[in-house]
Design an enzyme around this catalytic site. Structure first.
Site, PDB file in Angstrom:
ATOM      1  N   HIS A 100      45.562  48.110  32.380  1.00  0.00           N
ATOM      2  CA  HIS A 100      44.946  48.093  31.277  1.00  0.00           C
ATOM      3  C   HIS A 100      45.047  46.097  31.269  1.00  0.00           C
ATOM      4  O   HIS A 100      45.545  45.159  30.963  1.00  0.00           O
ATOM      5  CB  HIS A 100      45.999  48.426  30.558  1.00  0.00           C
ATOM      6  CG  HIS A 100      46.554  49.930  30.712  1.00  0.00           C
ATOM      7  ND1 HIS A 100      46.897  49.831  31.959  1.00  0.00           N
ATOM      8  CD2 HIS A 100      46.097  50.845  30.111  1.00  0.00           C
ATOM      9  CE1 HIS A 100      47.605  51.966  31.706  1.00  0.00           C
ATOM     10  NE2 HIS A 100      46.543  51.985  30.962  1.00  0.00           N
ATOM     11  N   ARG A 113      44.940  39.806  27.735  1.00  0.00           N
ATOM     12  CA  ARG A 113      45.410  39.755  29.249  1.00  0.00           C
ATOM     13  C   ARG A 113      45.107  41.038  30.204  1.00  0.00           C
ATOM     14  O   ARG A 113      45.232  42.165  29.312  1.00  0.00           O
ATOM     15  CB  ARG A 113      47.119  39.604  28.999  1.00  0.00           C
ATOM     16  CG  ARG A 113      47.883  39.898  30.225  1.00  0.00           C
ATOM     17  CD  ARG A 113      49.628  39.702  30.218  1.00  0.00           C
ATOM     18  NE  ARG A 113      50.172  41.099  29.291  1.00  0.00           N
ATOM     19  CZ  ARG A 113      50.544  42.380  29.812  1.00  0.00           C
ATOM     20  NH1 ARG A 113      50.562  42.146  30.972  1.00  0.00           N
ATOM     21  NH2 ARG A 113      50.842  42.544  28.594  1.00  0.00           N
ATOM     22  N   TYR A 114      44.015  40.846  31.587  1.00  0.00           N
ATOM     23  CA  TYR A 114      43.949  41.937  32.142  1.00  0.00           C
ATOM     24  C   TYR A 114      45.355  42.278  33.433  1.00  0.00           C
ATOM     25  O   TYR A 114      45.013  41.947  34.315  1.00  0.00           O
ATOM     26  CB  TYR A 114      42.320  41.550  32.227  1.00  0.00           C
ATOM     27  CG  TYR A 114      42.021  41.880  31.853  1.00  0.00           C
ATOM     28  CD1 TYR A 114      40.386  42.835  31.676  1.00  0.00           C
ATOM     29  CD2 TYR A 114      41.045  40.839  30.460  1.00  0.00           C
ATOM     30  CE1 TYR A 114      39.680  43.128  30.905  1.00  0.00           C
ATOM     31  CE2 TYR A 114      40.264  41.080  29.977  1.00  0.00           C
ATOM     32  CZ  TYR A 114      39.322  41.709  30.019  1.00  0.00           C
ATOM     33  OH  TYR A 114      38.362  42.789  29.155  1.00  0.00           O
ATOM     34  N   CYS A 115      45.648  43.124  33.013  1.00  0.00           N
ATOM     35  CA  CYS A 115      46.792  43.544  33.728  1.00  0.00           C
ATOM     36  C   CYS A 115      46.931  44.759  34.787  1.00  0.00           C
ATOM     37  O   CYS A 115      46.248  46.067  34.339  1.00  0.00           O
ATOM     38  CB  CYS A 115      47.898  44.397  32.365  1.00  0.00           C
ATOM     39  SG  CYS A 115      49.855  44.090  33.556  1.00  0.00           S
ATOM     40  N   ILE A 116      46.064  44.445  35.550  1.00  0.00           N
ATOM     41  CA  ILE A 116      45.713  44.470  37.315  1.00  0.00           C
ATOM     42  C   ILE A 116      46.534  45.071  37.929  1.00  0.00           C
ATOM     43  O   ILE A 116      47.189  44.396  38.329  1.00  0.00           O
ATOM     44  CB  ILE A 116      44.919  43.754  37.386  1.00  0.00           C
ATOM     45  CG1 ILE A 116      43.351  43.444  35.698  1.00  0.00           C
ATOM     46  CG2 ILE A 116      43.483  44.236  38.703  1.00  0.00           C
ATOM     47  CD1 ILE A 116      42.591  44.603  35.797  1.00  0.00           C
TER      48      ILE A 116
END
Length: 142
Positions: A100, A113-116
């Site tokens: 997300h 913030r690309y939380c991958i």
């Protein structure tokens, strides 16, 4: 190798995350605390998604990036699962669930913030970029 063949090679966790929209455990995954120079590619398609130059420790328990290498390689979708309102990130070519994106990243770097999920990624070290067919990304590290 076609997508069906690649999917058969995934671990249970990689399949759960990328194909069933799952989430791996926070802090107990391969790339949360990984800061070697290189790029992160889609575990299914091999498409370049994120660079170590854009990775930072957000404290969330998953790898966090300020942006994708190429914005056109990821798609964003409104997600209301689990009683939350958030934006899901998927890889464009393989349609893999990646994680997300949230608007709470470093403001001086765009605020995202690309939380991958680590399980959706494969890391290619800077010194291996050329030999693995990603030589065009070496210029990022100069």
């Amino acid at each position: 190798m076609n997508k069906e063949q690649r999917l058969k090679e995934l671990t249970d966790m990689q399949y759960y995350v990328t194909q069933e929209n799952g989430t791996e455990p926070p802090f107990r995954n391969e790339f949360d605390e990984h800061f070697e120079e290189g790029i992160y590619v889609d575990i299914v398609s091999g498409k370049p998604l994120f660079s170590s130059l854009d990775k930072y420790n957000s404290g969330c328990g998953w790898p966090a990036f300020t942006k994708p290498i190429q914005k056109e390689e990821v798609t964003e979708h409104f997600d209301t699962s689990h009683g939350m309102r958030r934006v899901e990130v998927r890889s464009k070519e393989a349609d893999s669930h990646l994680g997300h994106v949230f608007p709470d990243g470093p403001s001086e770097l765009g605020g995202l913030r690309y939380c991958i999920n680590s399980a959706s990624l494969r890391f290619v070290a800077k010194e291996d970029l050329e030999k693995e067919g990603y030589g065009q990304f070496l210029s990022l590290f100069k």
